[in-house]
Design an enzyme around this catalytic site. Structure first.
Site, PDB file in Angstrom:
ATOM      1  N   ARG A 187      -6.157  10.810  16.969  1.00  0.00           N
ATOM      2  CA  ARG A 187      -5.084  10.302  16.128  1.00  0.00           C
ATOM      3  C   ARG A 187      -4.713  11.398  15.133  1.00  0.00           C
ATOM      4  O   ARG A 187      -5.433  12.376  14.953  1.00  0.00           O
ATOM      5  CB  ARG A 187      -5.534   9.068  15.322  1.00  0.00           C
ATOM      6  CG  ARG A 187      -5.787   7.823  16.145  1.00  0.00           C
ATOM      7  CD  ARG A 187      -4.490   7.285  16.731  1.00  0.00           C
ATOM      8  NE  ARG A 187      -4.674   5.995  17.385  1.00  0.00           N
ATOM      9  CZ  ARG A 187      -5.127   5.828  18.629  1.00  0.00           C
ATOM     10  NH1 ARG A 187      -5.490   6.865  19.349  1.00  0.00           N
ATOM     11  NH2 ARG A 187      -5.201   4.614  19.150  1.00  0.00           N
ATOM     12  N   PHE A 219       0.826  -1.218   0.000  1.00  0.00           N
ATOM     13  CA  PHE A 219       0.000   0.000   0.000  1.00  0.00           C
ATOM     14  C   PHE A 219       0.858   1.265   0.000  1.00  0.00           C
ATOM     15  O   PHE A 219       0.815   2.065  -0.950  1.00  0.00           O
ATOM     16  CB  PHE A 219      -0.938  -0.054   1.224  1.00  0.00           C
ATOM     17  CG  PHE A 219      -1.518   1.265   1.643  1.00  0.00           C
ATOM     18  CD1 PHE A 219      -2.097   2.136   0.733  1.00  0.00           C
ATOM     19  CD2 PHE A 219      -1.506   1.626   3.004  1.00  0.00           C
ATOM     20  CE1 PHE A 219      -2.643   3.351   1.143  1.00  0.00           C
ATOM     21  CE2 PHE A 219      -2.047   2.835   3.407  1.00  0.00           C
ATOM     22  CZ  PHE A 219      -2.608   3.702   2.478  1.00  0.00           C
ATOM     23  N   LYS A 271       9.008  -2.639  15.463  1.00  0.00           N
ATOM     24  CA  LYS A 271       9.373  -1.372  14.789  1.00  0.00           C
ATOM     25  C   LYS A 271      10.485  -0.668  15.569  1.00  0.00           C
ATOM     26  O   LYS A 271      11.411  -0.104  14.982  1.00  0.00           O
ATOM     27  CB  LYS A 271       8.156  -0.433  14.652  1.00  0.00           C
ATOM     28  CG  LYS A 271       7.086  -0.883  13.694  1.00  0.00           C
ATOM     29  CD  LYS A 271       7.601  -1.345  12.338  1.00  0.00           C
ATOM     30  CE  LYS A 271       7.823  -0.269  11.316  1.00  0.00           C
ATOM     31  NZ  LYS A 271       8.219  -0.864   9.989  1.00  0.00           N
ATOM     32  N   TYR A 316       3.957  -5.686  17.320  1.00  0.00           N
ATOM     33  CA  TYR A 316       4.316  -4.875  16.159  1.00  0.00           C
ATOM     34  C   TYR A 316       5.176  -3.684  16.578  1.00  0.00           C
ATOM     35  O   TYR A 316       6.217  -3.398  15.963  1.00  0.00           O
ATOM     36  CB  TYR A 316       3.038  -4.415  15.454  1.00  0.00           C
ATOM     37  CG  TYR A 316       3.264  -3.389  14.380  1.00  0.00           C
ATOM     38  CD1 TYR A 316       4.046  -3.684  13.264  1.00  0.00           C
ATOM     39  CD2 TYR A 316       2.713  -2.112  14.473  1.00  0.00           C
ATOM     40  CE1 TYR A 316       4.259  -2.738  12.280  1.00  0.00           C
ATOM     41  CE2 TYR A 316       2.915  -1.170  13.483  1.00  0.00           C
ATOM     42  CZ  TYR A 316       3.695  -1.480  12.398  1.00  0.00           C
ATOM     43  OH  TYR A 316       3.917  -0.552  11.426  1.00  0.00           O
ATOM     44  N   GLY A 337       4.252   1.397  -0.074  1.00  0.00           N
ATOM     45  CA  GLY A 337       5.399   1.247  -0.968  1.00  0.00           C
ATOM     46  C   GLY A 337       5.092   1.629  -2.411  1.00  0.00           C
ATOM     47  O   GLY A 337       5.940   2.215  -3.103  1.00  0.00           O
TER      48      GLY A 337
HETATM   49  C1  UD1 Z   1      -2.286   2.305  13.473  1.00  0.00           C
HETATM   50  C2  UD1 Z   1      -1.856   0.964  12.937  1.00  0.00           C
HETATM   51  C3  UD1 Z   1      -0.436   0.736  13.180  1.00  0.00           C
HETATM   52  C4  UD1 Z   1       0.366   1.861  12.546  1.00  0.00           C
HETATM   53  C5  UD1 Z   1      -0.105   3.159  13.113  1.00  0.00           C
HETATM   54  C6  UD1 Z   1       0.609   4.304  12.448  1.00  0.00           C
HETATM   55  C7  UD1 Z   1      -3.159  -1.048  12.840  1.00  0.00           C
HETATM   56  C8  UD1 Z   1      -3.967  -2.071  13.561  1.00  0.00           C
HETATM   57  N1  UD1 Z   1      -2.611  -0.078  13.586  1.00  0.00           N
HETATM   58  O1  UD1 Z   1      -2.218   2.275  14.885  1.00  0.00           O
HETATM   59  O2  UD1 Z   1      -0.043  -0.484  12.612  1.00  0.00           O
HETATM   60  O3  UD1 Z   1       1.727   1.710  12.803  1.00  0.00           O
HETATM   61  O4  UD1 Z   1      -1.485   3.315  12.917  1.00  0.00           O
HETATM   62  O5  UD1 Z   1       0.340   4.339  11.091  1.00  0.00           O
HETATM   63  O6  UD1 Z   1      -3.003  -1.102  11.643  1.00  0.00           O
HETATM   64  N2  UD1 Z   1     -10.966   1.578  16.215  1.00  0.00           N
HETATM   65  C9  UD1 Z   1     -12.349   1.709  16.153  1.00  0.00           C
HETATM   66  N3  UD1 Z   1     -13.049   0.806  15.430  1.00  0.00           N
HETATM   67  C10 UD1 Z   1     -12.458  -0.234  14.761  1.00  0.00           C
HETATM   68  C11 UD1 Z   1     -11.042  -0.365  14.806  1.00  0.00           C
HETATM   69  C12 UD1 Z   1     -10.315   0.564  15.562  1.00  0.00           C
HETATM   70  O7  UD1 Z   1     -12.911   2.632  16.743  1.00  0.00           O
HETATM   71  O8  UD1 Z   1     -13.163  -1.009  14.109  1.00  0.00           O
HETATM   72  C13 UD1 Z   1     -10.189   2.564  17.019  1.00  0.00           C
HETATM   73  C14 UD1 Z   1      -9.181   1.914  17.955  1.00  0.00           C
HETATM   74  O9  UD1 Z   1      -9.792   1.549  19.157  1.00  0.00           O
HETATM   75  C15 UD1 Z   1      -8.161   3.030  18.118  1.00  0.00           C
HETATM   76  C16 UD1 Z   1      -8.212   3.789  16.781  1.00  0.00           C
HETATM   77  O10 UD1 Z   1      -9.420   3.375  16.146  1.00  0.00           O
HETATM   78  O11 UD1 Z   1      -8.545   3.900  19.146  1.00  0.00           O
HETATM   79  C17 UD1 Z   1      -7.030   3.516  15.874  1.00  0.00           C
HETATM   80  O12 UD1 Z   1      -6.938   2.148  15.624  1.00  0.00           O
HETATM   81  P1  UD1 Z   1      -5.913   1.485  14.594  1.00  0.00           P
HETATM   82  O13 UD1 Z   1      -5.912   2.206  13.308  1.00  0.00           O
HETATM   83  O14 UD1 Z   1      -6.234   0.040  14.550  1.00  0.00           O
HETATM   84  O15 UD1 Z   1      -4.526   1.518  15.374  1.00  0.00           O
HETATM   85  P2  UD1 Z   1      -3.454   2.601  15.840  1.00  0.00           P
HETATM   86  O16 UD1 Z   1      -3.043   2.164  17.177  1.00  0.00           O
HETATM   87  O17 UD1 Z   1      -3.891   3.998  15.713  1.00  0.00           O
END
Ligand code: UD1
Length: 361
Positions: free
Chosen positions: A262, A26, A198, A194, A28
């Site tokens: 975020r 994605f 990293k 993970y 890359g």
């Molecule tokens: C994400 C990536 C991580 C990457 C980082 C920086 C994943 C799982 N995590 O971390 O690999 O290094 O960004 O780019 O790919 N959430 C919901 N509903 C859902 C899923 C998640 O509300 O169905 C919430 C989670 O509780 C969390 C937020 O969304 O609070 C972000 O989740 P997610 O994108 O999975 O992980 P990050 O920890 O932000």
């Protein structure tokens, strides 16, 4: 798929020969396109890992030759490094994964892979690395307590999350905290497999830089989204999960109370950050946040995405995942000052495009 080339990269006075590992994935793919546009000569190594790819790989990535091979294989790496000036190392397993059975694969792909690559670079005199790192190395973001000043809260307790107390409290006095921007000097506190892999990549490449006199720009990506993002898998980030739900006519399920913050950064900005890092003068090991610099809550992001497709409104579920941190929003100051990189895609515009963009199946 070929692409018009830009003029030869002028900042270095000659064309730079770049190896992009994971260049069919994605991020890359976008990085490869941006490097070609900047006039660099690019070749791509990608293992077609099943967590990221179904079906055969293409023969090239936007015209850059693609070799299917594993970064853990030293003879493949040796062949790919011939005549290379800079390695842009994107190959990795990402996300939270399925369960601890994934652990050896994460460590193998991410850390053994980086070790084999660094050893090959040392042997063949390749001195420059741009490393795809992640904001996950920070653990919880930065916070200020009204009484105790800057503090780093511990991981949230299950009992607190289960009773819907989602905000971390001051570890000294228990007060409510204000989230701040996290900068690159923040304490590192990886909280998942993970994240640990990293951070190990960063440590290995820092040791390599010290011993070889080489340079490493470690790009700590925040939450990347954009066209070509993998569909909903155990390895997907939240933007892809919401996008997949909406495509299936389902409401995005927002965990906690939706107030977790975020920094959502568009993949085209991430690609530009890689080009900027390649062109910059970096000495030794240097980490950089790659982020938009603007906080959004997960609830706001879900609403933007749902609104853009006129889909079902997000549902805030109160569910939680133990590995999740509450807020993590970056300071983009160092990247701006030292790489000349500033993200240009605003969340509303980026999500409006992403809502209709093709996803990777
Ligand atoms: C994400 C990536 C991580 C990457 C980082 C920086 C994943 C799982 N995590 O971390 O690999 O290094 O960004 O780019 O790919 N959430 C919901 N509903 C859902 C899923 C998640 O509300 O169905 C919430 C989670 O509780 C969390 C937020 O969304 O609070 C972000 O989740 P997610 O994108 O999975 O992980 P990050 O920890 O932000």
């Amino acid at each position: 798929m070929t692409r018009e080339r830009g003029p030869a990269a002028s900042t270095v006075g000659r064309v730079t020969h770049v190896l992009v590992t994971g260049g069919a994935g994605f991020i890359g793919t976008h990085v490869t396109a941006a490097l070609l546009d900047a006039g660099h000569e690019v070749r791509v190594l990608d293992s077609a890992h099943p967590a990221a790819h179904r079906g055969p790989l293409p023969r090239d990535v936007h015209g850059a030759p693609l070799v299917r091979g594993d970064v853990r294989d030293s003879s493949t790496v040796a062949g790919m490094l011939q005549g290379i000036d800079v390695v842009v190392h994107q190959a990795a397993m990402v996300g939270l994964g399925v369960d601890l059975n994934d652990l050896p694969d994460y460590v193998g792909c991410n850390d053994l892979g980086t070790a084999v690559l660094l050893a090959g670079m040392a042997r063949q005199g390749v001195h420059r690395l741009v490393l795809a790192s992640s904001m996950v190395v920070y653990g919880e973001g930065a916070y200020t307590c009204p009484q105790d000043g800057p503090v780093r809260p511990a991981a949230r307790e299950v009992s607190a999350l289960a009773s819907r107390r989602f905000e971390p409290a001051c570890p000294l006095c228990g007060s409510e905290l204000t989230p701040d921007l996290v900068d690159e000097d923040a304490r590192l506190d990886p909280r998942s497999v993970y994240a640990a892999t990293k951070l190990a990549q960063e440590h290995l490449s820092a040791a390599w830089a010290r011993q070889t006199g080489g340079s490493v720009a470690a790009l700590r990506y925040h939450n990347v989204y954009g066209p070509g993002m993998p569909k909903d898998t155990p390895y997907s980030g939240v933007a892809a999960i919401f996008r997949s739900s909406l495509e299936a006519g389902r409401a995005p399920r927002v965990f906690e109370d939706g107030g977790q913050r975020r920094d959502f950064v568009h993949v085209s900005d991430v690609a530009r950050a890689n080009v900027a890092a390649l062109d910059a003068e970096v000495t030794g090991f240097r980490p950089f946040n790659v982020a938009s610099g603007r906080a959004a809550t997960v609830g706001e992001m879900a609403a933007e995405l749902a609104g853009a497709v006129d889909g079902p409104r997000p549902v805030v579920t109160g569910e939680f995942r133990l590995g999740d941190v509450r807020h993590i929003v970056a300071s983009p100051a160092r990247s701006a000052a030292e790489l000349g990189f500033t993200a240009s895609t605003a969340l509303a515009a980026g999500m409006a495009e992403f809502a209709h963009a093709a996803l990777r199946r």
